[in-house]
Design an enzyme around this catalytic site. Structure first.
Site, short mmCIF file in Angstrom:
data_model
loop_
_atom_site.label_atom_id
_atom_site.label_comp_id
_atom_site.label_asym_id
_atom_site.label_seq_id
_atom_site.Cartn_x
_atom_site.Cartn_y
_atom_site.Cartn_z
N SER A 117 0.85 -1.19 0.00
CA SER A 117 0.00 0.00 0.00
C SER A 117 0.88 1.24 0.00
CB SER A 117 -0.86 -0.03 1.26
OG SER A 117 -1.24 1.27 1.63
N SER A 118 0.32 2.36 -0.45
CA SER A 118 1.10 3.60 -0.50
C SER A 118 1.47 4.09 0.90
CB SER A 118 0.34 4.69 -1.25
OG SER A 118 -0.91 4.91 -0.67
N CYS A 119 0.83 3.57 1.93
CA CYS A 119 1.14 4.05 3.29
C CYS A 119 2.45 3.48 3.83
CB CYS A 119 0.00 3.76 4.25
SG CYS A 119 -0.15 2.04 4.69
N TYR B 22 0.03 -1.18 10.15
CA TYR B 22 -0.23 -1.80 8.84
C TYR B 22 1.00 -1.64 7.94
CZ TYR B 22 -2.67 -2.47 4.36
OH TYR B 22 -3.07 -2.91 3.13
N LYS C 27 3.39 -4.44 5.98
CA LYS C 27 3.52 -4.46 4.52
C LYS C 27 4.99 -4.29 4.10
CE LYS C 27 -0.58 -5.35 3.20
NZ LYS C 27 -0.81 -6.62 2.46
N HIS D 140 -12.67 2.78 3.98
CA HIS D 140 -11.88 3.89 3.45
C HIS D 140 -12.82 5.03 3.07
CE1 HIS D 140 -8.87 0.59 2.85
NE2 HIS D 140 -8.09 1.53 3.33
O1 GFB Z 1 -9.42 6.45 3.23
P1 GFB Z 1 -8.99 6.83 4.60
O2 GFB Z 1 -9.77 6.23 5.72
O3 GFB Z 1 -7.49 6.45 4.86
O4 GFB Z 1 -9.09 8.42 4.76
P2 GFB Z 1 -6.03 7.05 4.56
C1 GFB Z 1 -8.59 9.31 3.83
C2 GFB Z 1 -8.91 10.74 4.25
O5 GFB Z 1 -10.32 10.95 4.15
C3 GFB Z 1 -8.52 11.10 5.70
C4 GFB Z 1 -10.80 11.57 5.33
O6 GFB Z 1 -8.00 12.41 5.72
C5 GFB Z 1 -9.87 11.05 6.42
O7 GFB Z 1 -9.91 11.86 7.58
N1 GFB Z 1 -12.22 11.29 5.53
C6 GFB Z 1 -13.23 12.21 5.48
C7 GFB Z 1 -12.78 10.09 5.81
N2 GFB Z 1 -14.40 11.64 5.76
C8 GFB Z 1 -14.16 10.31 5.97
C9 GFB Z 1 -15.00 9.23 6.30
O8 GFB Z 1 -16.21 9.34 6.48
N3 GFB Z 1 -14.39 7.99 6.41
C10 GFB Z 1 -13.04 7.83 6.21
N4 GFB Z 1 -12.53 6.59 6.32
N5 GFB Z 1 -12.22 8.88 5.93
C11 GFB Z 1 -5.49 4.54 4.81
C12 GFB Z 1 -4.55 3.79 5.72
O9 GFB Z 1 -5.15 5.86 5.06
O10 GFB Z 1 -5.30 4.27 3.45
C13 GFB Z 1 -4.36 2.39 5.33
O11 GFB Z 1 -5.04 3.93 7.04
C14 GFB Z 1 -4.15 2.21 3.85
O12 GFB Z 1 -3.26 1.87 6.03
C15 GFB Z 1 -5.18 2.94 3.07
O13 GFB Z 1 -2.87 2.67 3.46
C16 GFB Z 1 -4.98 2.84 1.57
O14 GFB Z 1 -5.81 7.31 3.12
O15 GFB Z 1 -5.74 8.20 5.46
#
Ligand code: GFB
Length: 295
Positions: free
Chosen positions: A93-95, A122, A126, A165
């Site tokens: 993953s990109s993280c 995570y 990875k 996500h």
């Molecule tokens: O997709 P996401 O949960 O993960 O959140 P990451 C991306 C951005 O969207 C963050 C915002 O800045 C969140 O605060 N966001 C806004 C929301 N509203 C929402 C919502 O209702 N739900 C969620 N989930 N986010 C993940 C990693 O990071 O990406 C994993 O935690 C993995 O390890 C994955 O790498 C691809 O992009 O921040």
């Protein structure tokens, strides 16, 4: 989500597809994985299986994110080598990259700085998977490679608001707000973080391309090459869904990494290009959600 996209994509190839459900083998159990591998004897292995989740799930279940993902990578990679699998593709993953890596992030940025704290559990698992593939290549000559996809989305995604996500979460929130006639919908964080997204069918194409064209130690980024703010993403999703209300920010929720745009130059130089625009991909995902959300 990725496994299903891969099986859809591989249906067009001249190959027999063997899948392992959790009932066939719990990938966190070494004995079960070794027994499955010895019986199935695959020629090539795609390893998209993982414990995954959005920003909140990563912070809530750190033990599961590090343990499950370490076990899955270790068990499958080791068992594959034991039965002489000819080629294995591990997915990360990109993280995995440092929080402040120069953008767009190139493969060389790995392990050059501290990780984003919301997903370091995570990410560490990875990174271990990448290193396992490299070590088995060096010591045993196994043709094991790694791909690092950006944030993926599409049919089969997880729409649970606590663990998903951002794309499925916002799609569901916008749809339910519209259904209820709400005047607003809430997003997490400031809306200013930037994210890159890739439709899972584009990712599946890239993975098959790598499986058939790439054999080397360095992992390969898989990304669309463009990113946008979470606020702009929300507006785009609201348009797809038909929600016309206001977007409200809940700044008590984390933003996570400020930006993680990857450079996909290496993969593009090998002849792969994404084909699905974000608008098309979101419409396709919403269609899937509407016909499956009762589940
Ligand atoms: O997709 P996401 O949960 O993960 O959140 P990451 C991306 C951005 O969207 C963050 C915002 O800045 C969140 O605060 N966001 C806004 C929301 N509203 C929402 C919502 O209702 N739900 C969620 N989930 N986010 C993940 C990693 O990071 O990406 C994993 O935690 C993995 O390890 C994955 O790498 C691809 O992009 O921040």
């Amino acid at each position: 989500m990725v496994g299903s996209a891969l099986t859809r994509r591989l249906a067009a190839e001249d190959c027999e597809i063997i899948t392992a459900t959790r009932k066939d083998a719990d990938l966190t159990r070494q004995a079960e994985v070794e027994a499955w591998m010895a019986k199935a004897r695959p020629q090539a292995v795609f390893l998209p299986a993982a414990k995954v989740g959005g920003i909140l799930a990563n912070g809530t279940y750190p033990a599961q994110f590090i343990y499950d993902n370490l076990m899955i990578a270790t068990n499958v990679i080791h068992a594959a080598r034991m039965v002489g699998v000819e080629k294995l593709l591990f997915l990360g993953s990109s993280c995995i990259y440092p929080k402040m890596a120069p953008q767009p992030i190139r493969e060389e940025a790995l392990l050059t700085g501290p990780l984003e704290p919301t997903n370091e559990w995570y990410a560490i698992a990875k990174i271990a998977g990448i290193k396992l593939c490299q070590a088995y290549r060096r010591q045993y000559g196994s043709d094991f490679i790694s791909a690092m996809p950006t944030n993926l989305y599409g049919p089969g995604d997880n729409f649970n608001l606590e663990t998903s996500h951002v794309i499925p979460a916002l799609m569901r929130k916008a749809h339910e707000a519209k259904e209820r006639g709400d005047k607003e919908m809430t997003i997490w964080g400031s809306g200013s973080p930037r994210r890159e997204f890739l439709h899972v069918d584009d990712a599946a194409n890239a993975l098959v391309h790598l499986m058939t064209h790439y054999s080397d130690e360095q992992h390969v980024n898989v990304g669309s090459g463009t990113d946008l703010t979470i606020l702009k993403l929300t507006q785009t999703i609201a348009d797809v869904v038909g929600f016309k209300g206001e977007i409200v920010k809940d700044t008590s929720k984390p933003d996570g990494a400020p930006r993680k745009l990857m450079s996909a130059d290496k993969l593009k130089a090998m002849g792969w290009h994404p084909e699905i625009s974000l608008e098309q991909g979101l419409a396709n995902t919403f269609e899937w959600y509407m016909s499956n959300n009762s589940r």
